[in-house]
Design a protein around this motif. Sequence first.
Motif, PDB file in Angstrom:
ATOM      1  N   LEU A  66       0.725  -1.238  -0.223  1.00 34.46           N
ATOM      2  CA  LEU A  66       0.137  -0.167   0.165  1.00 34.46           C
ATOM      3  C   LEU A  66       0.960   1.430  -0.010  1.00 34.46           C
ATOM      4  O   LEU A  66       0.316   2.082  -0.799  1.00 34.46           O
ATOM      5  N   HIS A  67       2.285   1.034   0.746  1.00 33.81           N
ATOM      6  CA  HIS A  67       2.692   2.523   0.856  1.00 33.81           C
ATOM      7  C   HIS A  67       3.688   2.668  -0.292  1.00 33.81           C
ATOM      8  O   HIS A  67       3.627   3.934  -0.789  1.00 33.81           O
ATOM      9  N   LEU A  68       4.011   1.744  -0.907  1.00 38.82           N
ATOM     10  CA  LEU A  68       4.529   1.474  -2.270  1.00 38.82           C
ATOM     11  C   LEU A  68       3.538   2.524  -2.862  1.00 38.82           C
ATOM     12  O   LEU A  68       4.250   2.855  -4.239  1.00 38.82           O
ATOM     13  N   VAL A  69       2.580   1.693  -3.999  1.00 35.38           N
ATOM     14  CA  VAL A  69       1.242   2.212  -4.708  1.00 35.38           C
ATOM     15  C   VAL A  69       0.837   3.647  -4.300  1.00 35.38           C
ATOM     16  O   VAL A  69       0.886   4.117  -5.214  1.00 35.38           O
ATOM     17  N   ALA A  70       0.517   4.007  -3.116  1.00 44.15           N
ATOM     18  CA  ALA A  70      -0.029   5.226  -2.725  1.00 44.15           C
ATOM     19  C   ALA A  70       0.964   6.354  -3.336  1.00 44.15           C
ATOM     20  O   ALA A  70       0.940   7.224  -3.625  1.00 44.15           O
ATOM     21  N   GLY A  71       2.608   6.005  -2.727  1.00 39.00           N
ATOM     22  CA  GLY A  71       3.270   6.920  -3.038  1.00 39.00           C
ATOM     23  C   GLY A  71       4.119   6.730  -4.204  1.00 39.00           C
ATOM     24  O   GLY A  71       4.374   8.157  -4.990  1.00 39.00           O
ATOM     25  N   ALA A  72       3.879   6.060  -5.412  1.00 37.52           N
ATOM     26  CA  ALA A  72       3.763   5.775  -7.523  1.00 37.52           C
ATOM     27  C   ALA A  72       2.756   7.227  -7.458  1.00 37.52           C
ATOM     28  O   ALA A  72       3.246   8.173  -8.772  1.00 37.52           O
ATOM     29  N   VAL A  73       1.553   6.853  -6.697  1.00 36.69           N
ATOM     30  CA  VAL A  73       0.538   7.596  -7.713  1.00 36.69           C
ATOM     31  C   VAL A  73       0.238   9.071  -6.646  1.00 36.69           C
ATOM     32  O   VAL A  73       0.632   9.772  -7.861  1.00 36.69           O
ATOM     33  N   TRP A  74       1.455   9.657  -6.073  1.00 41.41           N
ATOM     34  CA  TRP A  74       1.163  10.592  -5.392  1.00 41.41           C
ATOM     35  C   TRP A  74       2.605  10.792  -6.275  1.00 41.41           C
ATOM     36  O   TRP A  74       2.433  12.418  -6.464  1.00 41.41           O
ATOM     37  N   LEU A  75       3.838  10.466  -6.704  1.00 40.62           N
ATOM     38  CA  LEU A  75       4.997  11.041  -7.297  1.00 40.62           C
ATOM     39  C   LEU A  75       4.545  11.058  -8.499  1.00 40.62           C
ATOM     40  O   LEU A  75       4.806  12.386  -9.735  1.00 40.62           O
ATOM     41  N   GLY A  76       3.753  10.382  -8.991  1.00 38.06           N
ATOM     42  CA  GLY A  76       3.730  10.405 -10.424  1.00 38.06           C
ATOM     43  C   GLY A  76       2.268  11.799 -10.492  1.00 38.06           C
ATOM     44  O   GLY A  76       2.399  12.068 -12.078  1.00 38.06           O
ATOM     45  N   GLY A  77       1.550  11.370 -10.282  1.00 38.16           N
ATOM     46  CA  GLY A  77       0.773  12.475 -10.205  1.00 38.16           C
ATOM     47  C   GLY A  77       1.301  14.276 -10.470  1.00 38.16           C
ATOM     48  O   GLY A  77       0.494  14.974 -11.150  1.00 38.16           O
ATOM     49  N   LEU A  78       2.537  14.081  -9.867  1.00 42.33           N
ATOM     50  CA  LEU A  78       2.653  15.143  -9.356  1.00 42.33           C
ATOM     51  C   LEU A  78       3.954  15.776 -10.352  1.00 42.33           C
ATOM     52  O   LEU A  78       3.689  16.743 -11.080  1.00 42.33           O
ATOM     53  N   VAL A  79       4.515  14.884 -10.661  1.00 41.25           N
ATOM     54  CA  VAL A  79       5.091  15.161 -12.615  1.00 41.25           C
ATOM     55  C   VAL A  79       4.522  15.330 -13.666  1.00 41.25           C
ATOM     56  O   VAL A  79       4.461  16.104 -14.019  1.00 41.25           O
ATOM     57  N   GLY A  80       3.143  13.786 -13.389  1.00 40.53           N
ATOM     58  CA  GLY A  80       2.575  14.948 -14.494  1.00 40.53           C
ATOM     59  C   GLY A  80       1.823  15.864 -14.599  1.00 40.53           C
ATOM     60  O   GLY A  80       1.366  16.546 -15.696  1.00 40.53           O
ATOM     61  N   LEU A  81       1.105  16.586 -13.219  1.00 41.13           N
ATOM     62  CA  LEU A  81       0.330  17.458 -13.270  1.00 41.13           C
ATOM     63  C   LEU A  81       1.264  18.681 -13.930  1.00 41.13           C
ATOM     64  O   LEU A  81       1.042  19.829 -14.654  1.00 41.13           O
ATOM     65  N   ALA A  82       2.841  19.059 -13.404  1.00 41.97           N
ATOM     66  CA  ALA A  82       3.835  19.581 -13.933  1.00 41.97           C
ATOM     67  C   ALA A  82       4.274  19.526 -15.195  1.00 41.97           C
ATOM     68  O   ALA A  82       4.531  20.639 -16.081  1.00 41.97           O
ATOM     69  N   LEU A  83       3.948  18.387 -15.447  1.00 41.38           N
ATOM     70  CA  LEU A  83       4.024  18.650 -16.936  1.00 41.38           C
ATOM     71  C   LEU A  83       2.695  18.685 -18.263  1.00 41.38           C
ATOM     72  O   LEU A  83       2.926  19.436 -18.907  1.00 41.38           O
ATOM     73  N   VAL A  84       1.974  18.282 -17.471  1.00 43.84           N
ATOM     74  CA  VAL A  84       0.324  18.919 -18.684  1.00 43.84           C
ATOM     75  C   VAL A  84       0.295  20.040 -18.587  1.00 43.84           C
ATOM     76  O   VAL A  84      -0.828  20.673 -18.977  1.00 43.84           O
ATOM     77  N   LEU A  85      -0.031  21.018 -17.280  1.00 44.58           N
ATOM     78  CA  LEU A  85      -0.526  21.503 -17.010  1.00 44.58           C
ATOM     79  C   LEU A  85      -0.237  23.301 -17.783  1.00 44.58           C
ATOM     80  O   LEU A  85      -1.574  23.704 -18.106  1.00 44.58           O
ATOM     81  N   PRO A  86       1.095  23.594 -18.535  1.00 43.49           N
ATOM     82  CA  PRO A  86       1.176  24.136 -18.803  1.00 43.49           C
ATOM     83  C   PRO A  86       0.133  24.071 -20.217  1.00 43.49           C
ATOM     84  O   PRO A  86      -0.532  24.810 -21.146  1.00 43.49           O
ATOM     85  N   GLY A  87       0.113  23.148 -21.072  1.00 37.67           N
ATOM     86  CA  GLY A  87      -0.335  22.591 -22.431  1.00 37.67           C
ATOM     87  C   GLY A  87      -1.927  22.616 -22.102  1.00 37.67           C
ATOM     88  O   GLY A  87      -2.803  23.348 -22.973  1.00 37.67           O
ATOM     89  N   LEU A  88      -2.386  22.529 -20.818  1.00 34.83           N
ATOM     90  CA  LEU A  88      -3.788  22.622 -20.310  1.00 34.83           C
ATOM     91  C   LEU A  88      -4.644  23.928 -20.791  1.00 34.83           C
ATOM     92  O   LEU A  88      -5.821  24.180 -21.489  1.00 34.83           O
ATOM     93  N   SER A  89      -3.570  24.942 -19.796  1.00 34.28           N
ATOM     94  CA  SER A  89      -4.346  26.016 -20.085  1.00 34.28           C
ATOM     95  C   SER A  89      -3.744  26.840 -20.922  1.00 34.28           C
ATOM     96  O   SER A  89      -4.523  28.068 -21.153  1.00 34.28           O
ATOM     97  N   SER A  90      -3.309  26.500 -22.370  1.00 32.39           N
ATOM     98  CA  SER A  90      -3.392  26.951 -23.342  1.00 32.39           C
ATOM     99  C   SER A  90      -3.772  26.089 -24.717  1.00 32.39           C
ATOM    100  O   SER A  90      -4.364  27.123 -25.498  1.00 32.39           O
ATOM    101  N   MET A  91      -4.897  25.958 -24.362  1.00 33.81           N
ATOM    102  CA  MET A  91      -5.779  25.478 -25.359  1.00 33.81           C
ATOM    103  C   MET A  91      -7.319  25.864 -25.052  1.00 33.81           C
ATOM    104  O   MET A  91      -8.058  25.385 -25.869  1.00 33.81           O
ATOM    105  N   GLY A  92      -7.658  26.652 -23.933  1.00 33.43           N
ATOM    106  CA  GLY A  92      -8.954  26.699 -24.096  1.00 33.43           C
ATOM    107  C   GLY A  92      -9.583  26.159 -24.321  1.00 33.43           C
ATOM    108  O   GLY A  92      -9.843  25.856 -22.789  1.00 33.43           O
ATOM    109  N   GLY A  93     -11.060  25.736 -25.063  1.00 33.73           N
ATOM    110  CA  GLY A  93     -11.906  24.659 -24.881  1.00 33.73           C
ATOM    111  C   GLY A  93     -11.964  23.262 -24.793  1.00 33.73           C
ATOM    112  O   GLY A  93     -12.844  22.802 -24.785  1.00 33.73           O
ATOM    113  N   ARG A  94     -10.635  23.728 -25.664  1.00 35.52           N
ATOM    114  CA  ARG A  94     -10.226  22.195 -26.260  1.00 35.52           C
ATOM    115  C   ARG A  94      -9.774  21.287 -24.599  1.00 35.52           C
ATOM    116  O   ARG A  94      -9.080  21.709 -23.950  1.00 35.52           O
ATOM    117  N   GLY A  95     -10.910  19.811 -24.652  1.00 35.85           N
ATOM    118  CA  GLY A  95     -10.201  19.041 -24.654  1.00 35.85           C
ATOM    119  C   GLY A  95     -10.700  19.252 -22.426  1.00 35.85           C
ATOM    120  O   GLY A  95     -11.167  20.351 -22.720  1.00 35.85           O
TER     121      GLY A  95
END
Length: 558
Positions: free
Chosen positions: A294-323
Amino acid sequence: MTVARPRTLPLLLAVLAAAWVLALAAPASAHATLISTDPAQGAVLESAPERLLFTFDEGVRGVPDGVQVFDSQGGPVDVAASVSGAELRVELDEPLGEGTTVVVWRVVSEDGHPISGSLTFSVGAPTTDFTPPPAEETDTPDVPWSLTLARWVGYVGLLLAGGLVAFLMLFLPAGRDADVRRRPLRVVRVAAVAAAVAWLVALPLSAMYLLDAGAGSLARGSTWGSLPTSEYAVPVAVVAGLTLALTLLGRGETVGGRRSVALLAAAVAVAAPALTGHTRAASPELLVVATDVLHLVAGAVWLGGLVGLALVLPGLSSMGGRGASAAEVLARFSTAAAGVLAALVAAGSVLAWRILGSWSGLVDTTYGRLLLVKIGIVLVAVAIAAWNRWSLLPRLQRAGGRDEAAAVTRPVARATAVEAVVLVAVLAVTGVLVDRSPEGEPKPASAAATADSDPGTRSTTLGEIEVEASLTPLTRGPTTLTLRLRDAAGAPTEGVAPPVVRLASDRVVLGNVPLQPVSAGLYTAEVVLPSAGTWRMQVSLRVSEFANPVGELEFDVS
């Protein structure tokens, strides 16, 4: 703005169930303990034995050159050692002469940890001028740091790859945001390759570390055979699980059963390290291993989610109403992150409780102090996450246009990136913790104890129990070891389990000394000290279910 929650609970439960099954597939046990030898420690035999027998409380694995026998002149004796289950057999290829013989042995427990010790016995009569075996010279490289680095890269790559798979599957589904998904897809592939390589490289490093051998030992097949099956299972599960998950992830739209399979494959890979480490020696095993998963899986979801957000948020903010909007994706992850954080705290608390066993272990052991450092770093990450959730996310949800959303998204992306870096630091501490023993360091005897009027008697305090040890006579050769346990009032007492005593000098390690109980709080043993000099007696006493203090006493033997 109303943000729909993804229906991820059934999938997450399936992921945890699969990881649980993986952890239960390979039962393990605690470190092996030597329970008897034939001949016995310190025995004086009328005739030389043809073979030696060491019996442990569980199965062990032999290692190359794991047994060395030295005669009374300190010269080596040719032997052939073999292991069958819990028995180490040593066949003597040449007869032993009269005098004292020292046997130095080393095996590996089924949980992958090395144990070693020595046996001293005499034929005819103990040697009065025994020559200690020569100290071994070794060019063994600084393997522990190399292994720690490999494991750190392995953990970071594994948790990042597995977490990004979960992020892309659960929080940023394929279809509407294909362009935005390209960056995390590239990162997850790199992380998966790094994890696979690191865990594979850790195999030879583990072999050299466990066997205390140099790189030349890797040319022998017996070196690889000495590693427990669990050491091979981890890289196999990592490579197979991540390969399957990335294969399914790369096929674009992944829904229904295919998405479940990809998540399960990533979970199996992330949970694989639970097959090794301190959790395999803690009890109750079922609870501790499941908690580690449980500790490993939860840690993976947290770390992967943070890195994923850092990578996609700038692109999402520039898409306007798309996606999907940046606010939607951040809200999805923030909702799940609360449960992930709760799982991390609960699992981490259980693991610390079962591995350390006492509050004092947090400050009295290197493992505990490193754990406190890890907790401190995690608190920093939690503070950043709270700022993101309760300050930046509401601002992002209130943003009225693309420009305003982009302006708010930038600090959100920076905060998530910093939080991810902090978690990588947590994994760096974790990599060090894997190689550290949770047991307490030996405490030297107090000044008052070492100044006893009788030079053959030393004492120290373990928990609330006073331990008094004596060697009579305090000379090389046969001697009687006496150990007394007393409570604060001076009355004989006992620990939760019998004490464990080890004897060693700078040149000879006698290992564990078999103690014979005489009465409450009184133990004796007959030993042979093959040489003069300073001898260190390490006394370990389990004073409660969780506390196992260790003390060290020194004797000057003439």
